[in-house]
Design an enzyme around this catalytic site. Structure first.
Site, PDB file in Angstrom:
ATOM      1  N   TYR A 170       0.723  -1.211  -0.189  1.00 60.10           N
ATOM      2  CA  TYR A 170       0.009  -0.041   0.053  1.00 60.10           C
ATOM      3  C   TYR A 170       0.910   1.191  -0.241  1.00 60.10           C
ATOM      4  CZ  TYR A 170       0.969  -0.120   5.157  1.00 60.10           C
ATOM      5  OH  TYR A 170       1.565  -0.144   6.375  1.00 60.10           O
ATOM      6  N   MET A 207       1.171   5.562   0.998  1.00 55.72           N
ATOM      7  CA  MET A 207       0.732   6.274   2.046  1.00 55.72           C
ATOM      8  C   MET A 207       1.580   7.745   2.005  1.00 55.72           C
ATOM      9  SD  MET A 207       2.780   4.941   5.328  1.00 55.72           S
ATOM     10  CE  MET A 207       2.059   6.478   6.581  1.00 55.72           C
ATOM     11  N   LYS A 266       2.036  11.348   4.572  1.00 55.62           N
ATOM     12  CA  LYS A 266       1.946  12.041   5.780  1.00 55.62           C
ATOM     13  C   LYS A 266       0.949  13.265   5.537  1.00 55.62           C
ATOM     14  CE  LYS A 266       4.702   9.974   8.472  1.00 55.62           C
ATOM     15  NZ  LYS A 266       4.063   8.758   9.513  1.00 55.62           N
ATOM     16  N   HIS A 275       6.196   5.155  16.644  1.00 57.84           N
ATOM     17  CA  HIS A 275       5.886   4.341  15.520  1.00 57.84           C
ATOM     18  C   HIS A 275       6.875   3.138  15.052  1.00 57.84           C
ATOM     19  CE1 HIS A 275       3.827   3.718  11.569  1.00 57.84           C
ATOM     20  NE2 HIS A 275       5.077   3.727  10.878  1.00 57.84           N
TER      21      HIS A 275
END
Lengths: 276, 276, 276, 276, 276
Positions: free
Chosen positions: A166, A168, A170, A193
Site C-alpha cells: 500500500y 501512504m 503524511k 511508530h
C-alpha cells in the site's frame, strides 16, 4: 544542502510494482501447446531477470478485482526499471496481461535519529550549516552510514508467502500537518511508530520505499508474512500510534500470495502457485 | 489593470504534455517491415517538429501504468500546439498510442519581487494605480523585463536523462488559503521557496508553466536531472518550506527517461532508448 | 415567491456543451471518397442548425486528452437541445466521435443589484413580501428588466478564436459557506468580482450559464478571446477577489480554438481549422 | 424500537432508476426491418410493465453524456425490481444500451412532525419508550398514518414533460453534522425546508425516496415539471434554506424529457419523443 | 504485544466478495444447448465449493449497474480464497462475467469489553503489560474466548433472502478522530452502537469482517434480512448513535437477493432466481 528540518534518507533498490489482470478467456482460447510454450518462455525470461544483487523480480497473485498478478522489480537504477517494464510488455504472456496499477519508488531508510546526531556533532565541532566544510563533513558521515546499512538498502527478497502493498502519505492538512511539526516532534513520533513495528519484527518483514517526486503518494509499504492475519494485526495496532492517528493517510491495499516463477505455468493452468 | 495584489507573470513557450500507453500487442502484430516503415516515418515527422526556437518536441519513456511514452511540445502559440496535437494523432505510430493524460500550459516566470519593485517605483513617481499613465509605465517596465529574461521564457530543452512532471495548486482552503494572504506574505514565502530550489540549481533544471484558465491545476512543473534520486531529494526538501507545508497541493507524478527521436525505432523494438 | 435572500436571475439561451474525442484511426481507415461525403453531409447538417436567433451551434477544437472537438448548442428550449443531441448522435461523423463530457445549462444574468433595488422599491410602496400584490409587482418589474437585457440573454455567438469552458460552484463548506452569507455580503462580493471582469471587457467575452438543477456544478463559464494568454491573466486576477478566494470552486477546464463549420473537412484532413 | 432521536418514515414504491447510453452506431447498422421489430417488441414489453398500482416503468431521454435514456421502475417489492432489471437486460433493445448509472431506493415520507407528536402523545399516556406497550401503540399509530397517506406512498407517475433526478446526503462533517443535531433542531430545519418546496407545489411534483442501506447516497430526489427552468429556480431557492446551506450535499444531476413508451420507435428513428 | 489502547479481535472465516456484471448479450448469443451445458457445469462447480464448515460460496443477484451477480466466498485460509478466485475465473460462465468490484476481509469479532476485562484482570494479578508472563497469560485468555465464540467465527451462511454489503471506516479526521479517542471512550461508543444492532437482532443477521491491511476500507459489513426495508431502518437508526454520527464513514452499498446455486440456470434464462 543538509537542512536541519529535513531527515536524511539513504537510498537502495529502485522498485517498480506492476499489477495486472489476467485475460483468462483469451489465454484459455489458445491451443494447449501454445499456452505451454508461452508460459515456459515467460518463466525463462523472468528467471533471466533474477540475478541476485543485480536484479530481482518477485511474483505474487492478488486477491480481488484490483489485479490477479503483481510483479515487484528490484533494480540498481531507473534505467534498469525501464528495461524491466519494456521487457515485461513484450513477454509472450504480455498480451494476456491488462495493466491496472503500478508504483515507482526507491527503497529508503529514514534517518531521523542519525540526522539529529550528525547535526549536533558537527555543530559541536563548530561547523556552520550550509558552509562547504559542514556539507562535506555531513556527506562523509552519510557515506559511513550507508556502508553500515548496505545490506538493508539492497535486501534480499523476503521469502514469505503473503504479501501486502500500500502507498501512504503524511497528512498535510489545514490543521494537522506533518511538515509543519518541528524536527523534534517528528523524530519523537517516528520513534514511537517504530516501536510498534518492532513488536512484529519476527512475524513481518517490512520494506519502506520513498516515492516523493516519482509517484502519486509519498511512500510505498510492502509487508511480507507467513500468516496474512498478521497484516491486519500490525496495521491495526499502528493505527493507534500518534504518528498514524493524526498524520497517516493510506491509498489502496493489494494483498496476495508470493510464488516462484517456476510455478507460473501451474498458475496459468488454474492451480494456486507455490513458493518453492 | 496591474492590480497590486497580483504578481506579474511573463509568458514564454506554449506547452502541451501528452502521455500515451503503447498498444504493444497490436504493434508487434505488424509485419517487421511495416513496423520499420512506420517507426521511420514517425521519426521523420518528429524531426520535422524540431526547429529550435520555433518549435521543439521532446520524448520520454514513462515508468508505470500511467503511460509508456510522453511528448512535450514547445510551441510559439496555441495554434501551433493544436497543429502538433493533430499531427501526432495522424502519425503512422498513432494507432498504437492510447491517450491517457495531457497538460496544457504556458511557460511562466513569476515576478513577485519585481512586481513589488515596479509598484513602489511608480508610486514614488506619483502615478496612481489604474490611471492610464500608470498602466502604460507599468507595461513599459514589463516589456523591459521580458527582454531581459527572454532566453528563460524560450529556454532550450534541457538535455538531461531523467524527467519528472507534476501539476500543482496553491491551496484555497477554508482556513489556509494562499489567495487570502497579503502580497507581502506571499512574496516572502515564495522567496524562501525559491531558496530551496537554488540549492539544487546545478543538479536539477526546473521549468514552471502556468495553466490557470487552461487546464485542471494551476501550474505544471517539469524537472530534468542526471540522477533521478535528485527529484526525491528536491521535492522532499521543498515539502518543508512554509509555502509548501501549508499551501502546496500536488496532482499525479509522471517519471521517465528522456530520449532522442532517432532512438524511437530502437524503443519500439524493445530497447531502452538513449539520449544521444 | 421572491425571497429577499435569493438574487433574481434572468434566463436566456438553453445551452448544451458536448466534448468528443475523435476516433482518428477509424476515420482514416475510411476510403477518401467516403470521408469527403461524410464530412460534407456533417457540415450541411451543422449549417442547418445555424439559424441565428433561433438556434446556433458553435464548434471548437480542444487541446489535450479531454477531447478533440467541442460543440456548443444554443437553443430556445430543452426540447431543442434534445433535438440537437439526437441529431448529432446520428450525423455521418457520429460513429467517429467518442463522448467524453458535456454540460447542460441556461444562459443566466444574475441580478444582485436589481434584486435589492426592487425589494426596497416595493417595500417603500408598502407592499409585503409574499403578498399577491407584491409578487405581481415584482414579476412586472422583472419582465421590464428582461426586455431591457434581451440581447444579452440571447447574445450572438462571440466570433473570437480562443475558447475556454469550465464549471464552478460557490463553496458550501463547514465554515466558509456562500449560502450562509447575508444578501448584502454576497451582493458586495459580487460587485467586487464584477469589477475584475470589467477590466477585461474588451479582451474577453464572458458568458455565464446556470446549471443548478440541471448538471453537476452550479454554473458554467465560457470565455472567448483573441489571445489565449488573456484567459490566464483574467482567471488568475479573479482568484484574488474575495468572492473567489473564499467561495470559488472550479471543475475541469477545456481550452481550444473556435472554428467555422465549413472548415470541418479541412480539420478532418489534418489541418488546423480556421475561423472564417 | 421507536427511538425518539429518529424520525419515523413511511415506505411506498420500490424504485430503480437506470441510466443508459444508446449505442446509436450499432443500432443504425441494423436493417430497418429489424430495427422496427426490435423497437416494437421493446414497446410491447414496456407496456406489459405498466399495470398501474401494481407496477409502472417511466421513460425519459437525458441531456448530455451521462446517458441518453432513463428508466424509472416503480414496483411493489425488491423482487419485482429485480425482475424488471433482468427483463430489461433481455429486451430486444438491450444490446444497444450501455449501463452508465442506476439508483436503488424506496419512496419515503419523512414524518418529523408526526414523530414528535406521537412520542408526546404516548408520553402523556404514561407509556415508556421501549416498553412493549409503547412499541405496540406506536406501531398502531404509524399504521393509521400509513393508511392516511397511502396514495402518496404509491403515487401515480406525474405526467409532466421535464424530469430531474439527483441523489443527496445530509452532511456528516467534523463540525456541521446533521445527525449530531437534536431532534427539535432537525424538525425545525425540515419545516423551513418544506416551506420552500410548498411555494413550488403547483409548478413542480417532487418525489423523495430513501436509499440508506440500499445505495451510495442517503436519498434520491425526482422532480417533474412543465418548464425546466423551474428546476433551477426551486433548487437555487432551496440552497438558501438553513437545512441545505449547512447540511445539504448533492450528487450528479440527470435532466431530461419524459416520454411515452409508444414513442420509443420514433426516438430510435431520431425524433424527439413525445409525452402523449 | 497486547497494547492496552488496541481492542483485541478474534478472526474466523476468510472472506472474498466478488461483484460481476453479466455480459447478457454475449451469453444469449450462445446456442441454447451450450448455455445449458455451461450453466450446469457452473452449478456443479459451485456445489463443489459448498462443503459446510470447510468452505461455502453464496450467490446473490444485485440491483443496479454496480453489478448483476455477487459471490461471497467463505474459506479457512487466504490460500483457499485464492483458489476460489482462480476457479471462478475459469468457470464455463466466467467469459460472461465482467469483474466490477471485490472485497477481501476476515470475519472478525471485536472484543472491546473483553479487552478491558482481561487487562484489568491481569493487572490485578500484578502482571506488567509487555512482560513475557503477561503476554502468555493474555494469549491463553484469548484462546479461551476463541473457543467460546467459535460458532460465530465460522457461522453458517444466513439463509435470508435479502443481502446488503458495504465497507466502512472509522473517521481519522483532523478534529474528529476515532483513533485519537481513549480506549474507554471508544468502548463506550461501541457499547451504544451495539445496542442499536440488538434491537434488530431478530430481523437482521449482521456479519462484520475486518480488512485493515487487506483492502481499501477498514471493515466490511454484510446484512441479511427477510425484508429489505429493514436495512434502511437499521442503517438509518444507527446513523444517530454517536459512534456513527462523528466517526462512521461509508463506501458503496450493494443490495440484492440471495439465491441457491441450483437456481443459477433459471437466472441465466431470465427468471428471478429463488432461495430454495
Amino acid at each position: 544542502m543538509h537542512d536541519p528540518r529535513v531527515p536524511e534518507t539513504l537510498e537502495g533498490w529502485c522498485l517498480l510494482h506492476q499489477m495486472f489482470r489476467i485475460r483468462w478467456q483469451a489465454w484459455e482460447a489458445l491451443p494447449a501447446a501454445e499456452r505451454r510454450a508461452r508460459a515456459a518462455e515467460t518463466v525463462a525470461a523472468i528467471n533471466g531477470m533474477n540475478r541476485g544483487q543485480e536484479s530481482t523480480t518477485a511474483l505474487s497473485t492478488l486477491l480481488g478485482h484490483k489485479g490477479d498478478l503483481m510483479f515487484i522489480h528490484f533494480r540498481q537504477s531507473f534505467e534498469a526499471l525501464q528495461e524491466a517494464q519494456i521487457a515485461l510488455a513484450r513477454l509472450p504472456l504480455a498480451p494476456f496481461l491488462e495493466p491496472l496499477a503500478s508504483y515507482v519508488s526507491v527503497l529508503e531508510l529514514g534517518m531521523y535519529e542519525m540526522t539529529g546526531i550528525i547535526h549536533a556533532r558537527l555543530g559541536e565541532r563548530g561547523l556552520k550549516t550550509g558552509s562547504e566544510e559542514f556539507e562535506q563533513a555531513f556527506d562523509a558521515e552519510m557515506e559511513e552510514q550507508k556502508k553500515r546499512v548496505l545490506p538493508r538498502l539492497f535486501l534480499e527478497l523476503p521469502r514469505r508467502r503473503y504479501v501486502c502493498f500500500y502507498p501512504m502519505n503524511k497528512r498535510r492538512g489545514e490543521e494537522r500537518n506533518w511538515y509543519g511539526l518541528s524536527f523534534e516532534e517528528r523524530a519523537q513520533l517516528m520513534r514511537e511508530h517504530g516501536m510498534v513495528g518492532r513488536h512484529y519484527a519476527g512475524a513481518v518483514t517490512q520494506m519502506i520505499s520513498g516515492s516523493i517526486g516519482f509517484d502519486d503518494w509519498e511512500w510505498g509499504v510492502d509487508l511480507f508474512a507467513d500468516d496474512p492475519v498478521t497484516f491486519k494485526k500490525l496495521v491495526y495496532e499502528m493505527r493507534f500510534d500518534q504518528a498514524t492517528v493524526w498524520y497517516g493517510e493510506f491509498g489502496s491495499f493489494w494483498t496476495g500470495l508470493q510464488f516462484s516463477a517456476s510455478e507460473l505455468p501451474a498458475y496459468l493452468d488454474g492451480a494456486v502457485p507455490r513458493l518453492v
